[in-house]
Design an enzyme around this catalytic site. Structure first.
Site, short mmCIF file in Angstrom:
data_model
loop_
_atom_site.label_atom_id
_atom_site.label_comp_id
_atom_site.label_asym_id
_atom_site.label_seq_id
_atom_site.Cartn_x
_atom_site.Cartn_y
_atom_site.Cartn_z
N HIS A 82 0.84 -1.20 0.00
CA HIS A 82 0.00 0.00 0.00
C HIS A 82 0.87 1.24 0.00
CE1 HIS A 82 -3.45 2.56 0.81
NE2 HIS A 82 -2.64 3.24 1.61
N ASP A 161 -15.38 2.31 6.91
CA ASP A 161 -14.31 3.24 6.54
C ASP A 161 -14.83 4.31 5.59
OD1 ASP A 161 -11.47 4.09 6.38
OD2 ASP A 161 -11.81 3.62 4.27
N ARG A 168 -14.97 12.39 8.38
CA ARG A 168 -13.72 13.05 8.76
C ARG A 168 -13.40 14.20 7.82
NH1 ARG A 168 -9.69 8.55 8.29
NH2 ARG A 168 -8.14 10.15 8.74
N SER A 183 -7.90 3.58 8.94
CA SER A 183 -8.48 3.63 7.60
C SER A 183 -7.68 2.79 6.62
CB SER A 183 -8.54 5.10 7.15
OG SER A 183 -9.01 5.18 5.82
N LYS A 187 -8.65 -1.54 5.26
CA LYS A 187 -8.80 -1.95 3.87
C LYS A 187 -7.81 -3.07 3.54
CE LYS A 187 -8.79 2.46 2.86
NZ LYS A 187 -8.91 3.84 2.37
#
Lengths: 440, 440
Positions: A82, A161, A168, A183, A187
């Site tokens: 990621h 999320d 947010r 967050s 995922k």
């Protein structure tokens, strides 16, 4: 259990219990806890933080708020990667084939670009006929057959999320490190891989502007991953300068192909070898040095490039543009952005570079915007380079000439030219593993 | 202007500008700023606080979000008084007649009780036929004629405060000192008086549990009042022991009558002379000592009691119960709560005393509850008194015998009996005037 008591507890600096966190997330997704209570909780978390245990439990609750992918039909170890989002970050298209070529499976779901950052799915879609939306069956089959597949997110993954992020975004609670960690990691956990490599970008073009914040975020995320039984490493990499030379979708695919063939820019190649090396390390392929050498080998012997072609083919894409990148559709107009000063490029505001590329049509202002795959920027000089008056900073590509004026003005704002040669920062600032932080 | 930017600013510890505060309150009342953004802002304020300027501007915005009473039809100086809410607090019924008898007008809007605290309007309604809901014309006429009137709130006053309070109540943001100050002072400013005396209760039965918090709140409120051009003083008074002996509506009216006749409990009389003295001081009647003596005089010469009768008459109430308090309807059942230990009463949890009285029918659990005006508690012994086994702590009154068991058990939880005589705390801890804090 009453949400107001949970908020008060957090406000007073206490930890929430696992039962409280699970209650909060599950009731919030069901709409039984209203947004106005959740936003007060999020703001309290901004000030009081969350312990590693709290973030792990919240991550798990968010991950399991929707579908969790079961990758057991894919044989072997599956490694995910990621990136926290950058400008010119085409690493996934390079390292996924490298890792697959070394025998480790990559079954990856990627995102689309928004604002100044690009997304891997958009880049892939610049390849004619490339499909990024596969059924789960097809996805598993492509990975089992080719060793890798990169697709867009599908199904009802982490609805908590999505709801939390939207809240947010409008309540000033985006920049909380534990909430960012929850967050991202929710995922990743829902995506079902065994190991997770995190590329935490830091600098002017990144969400995390300082090394300290990046390290703190990395430590939180590694703790969450390990607590969820997934081997996790974070690399903190530079996003104070765009990575490589290309910004824009097909331009970046071309650069990725060149890098896989061993002809990529030095900075991009080095970052990719580190990322791929760490993914192989996580998959248990050996120590880090060995793994980096393996990555270099599959570039040198062409096996990594073969994997890219195999994936593009398996996902319906036109491999001719990969085999010969000159076959990519070209933008009808180009424009040189030239320097009106002589000196060293001392700084590039990466975020502005990204915005400039977006203005050319390469990115999205809103989720509804369409993308011009051929648009973008090729950097001719980067930080540390010496330019004379009239030298090119970059070549811009667009479908309309009228786009160049505003985009090139924005781009020029990104560039600082000075008299002193700047000290170059490392491409990789730090590496965070369980209970271990190395700074370079 | 975007609310998310205001939230982020406050979160980062910056002050909001007057324009930003006015925007925030006016758009919130219109429903254009959603609750989820306001609750995030409120939580950020809990952590970052607000400057005196910010609280003044927010108070003014909230005060002007609805009707603001114009008291100019009432001649002379009008002095208001506000109590932060206590148990057995019947001071308004005593000091309003005292102040009126000294020639200063009292045109006061009071509230109803909720939870463990009582409300002056409920107490007044224990007088048969007493009207607490007057038109503005009637209200002004009663004050011009009798010197005083106490009524319930009417019309559309401070809708922003109602909306904000309801939100704070469910988002863990009630106990923020600047937000409490804004809530109290906005109502006082909308009520239109020239001077404001604040009775800030502190201790176990009060909202503010510590002297430091009470002083901080008082300073904020005095600053707001003075910034709004209203002379303002705060007295910080004890609510660690219920005031006087009576808790419950007609029981408190009877005690108020006795006090106005010079036969009240010592603690209650002393607090009332101080409160009334300070109200007269604010109205410019002389120095504080002179003003306290004036208050004592109108008790001694019966003029204060006359004012109470005049107001009750003018508002339609049956003055016979005021002239002879034995005429009040009595509760059919009574119950003695006795001590099972010997020793000094070292502590009384005033909040529990209030809850116990409420359980007898004297208070409201929710705004929809009905009140038994004759129900309540008469304290026989208070902190510092010595009790033997079987001695009475208090007599309880109710309409059903079945209510006594739970209420007396709750009441007993409120009482601590020990071997050492406790040191008595002062009735008034501190006095806060503009730029001046005196502790006693």
């Amino acid at each position: 259990m009453r949400m107001v008591d949970l908020i008060t507890n957090k406000r007073n600096g206490n930890c929430l219990s696992p039962e409280e966190i699970n209650f909060m997330i599950s009731e919030y997704v069901l709409g039984k806890i209203p947004d106005y209570q959740m936003s007060a909780m999020l703001m309290a978390i901004c000030f009081q933080g969350m312990s590693d245990e709290e973030t792990s439990i919240m991550t798990n609750a968010v991950a399991h708020s929707g579908d969790v992918v079961d990758l057991s039909r894919i044989e072997g170890v599956k490694v995910d990667k990621h990136s926290t989002g950058g400008v010119g970050d085409k690493t996934t298209l390079i390292i996924a084939p490298i890792v697959a070529a070394c025998g480790v499976k990559v079954a990856k779901m990627s995102g689309r670009g928004l604002g100044h950052t690009g997304g891997t799915v958009d880049k892939m879609e610049s390849i004619p006929n490339m499909r990024t939306s596969l059924s789960q069956e097809e996805f598993f089959d492509v990975v089992n057959k080719t060793g890798l597949s990169v697709i867009g997110q599908s199904g009802n993954m982490t609805p908590a999320d999505k709801k939390l992020y939207a809240l947010r975004d409008v309540t000033g609670t985006v920049s909380s490190i534990p909430l960012i960690a929850v967050s991202i990691m929710s995922k990743k956990i829902a995506a079902g891989n065994d190991c997770i490599l995190l590329d935490v970008k830091t600098g002017s073009g990144a969400f995390m502007k300082t090394l300290d914040d990046s390290i703190e975020l990395s430590k939180k995320m590694v703790a969450i991953g390990e607590n969820a039984g997934k081997r996790t490493v974070a690399l903190i990499t530079d996003m104070d300068i765009p990575l490589g030379h290309a910004i824009g979708n097909s331009l970046e695919v071309i650069e990725a192909v060149n890098t896989l063939k061993g002809n990529g820019p030095e900075d991009l190649t080095e970052v990719c070898l580190n990322l791929a090396g760490n993914m192989l390390y996580l998959a248990g392929k050996g120590d880090l040095d060995t793994c980096k050498k393996m990555a270099q080998e599959v570039i040198d012997n062409g096996k990594a490039f073969e994997r890219l072609i195999a994936m593009v083919e398996a996902q319906g894409g036109d491999t001719s543009v990969i085999k010969d990148t000159n076959a990519f559709a070209k933008a009808p107009y180009s424009f040189e952005v030239v320097s009106d000063k002589e000196g060293y490029i001392t700084h590039m505001n990466t975020e502005l570079c990204g915005i400039s590329s977006s203005m050319l049509g390469a990115g999205r202002e809103t989720t509804a915007s369409t993308i011009d795959y051929a648009a973008g920027i090729i950097l001719k000089n980067k930080v540390g380079d010496y330019v004379k008056v009239g030298d090119s900073f970059a070549t811009m590509y667009a479908s309309q000439e009228s786009l160049f004026e505003a985009a090139s003005n924005k781009f020029k704002q990104a560039i600082t030219v000075g008299t002193t040669k700047p000290e170059l920062v490392p491409l990789i600032f730090a590496r965070v593993e369980k209970n271990k932080v190395e700074k370079f």
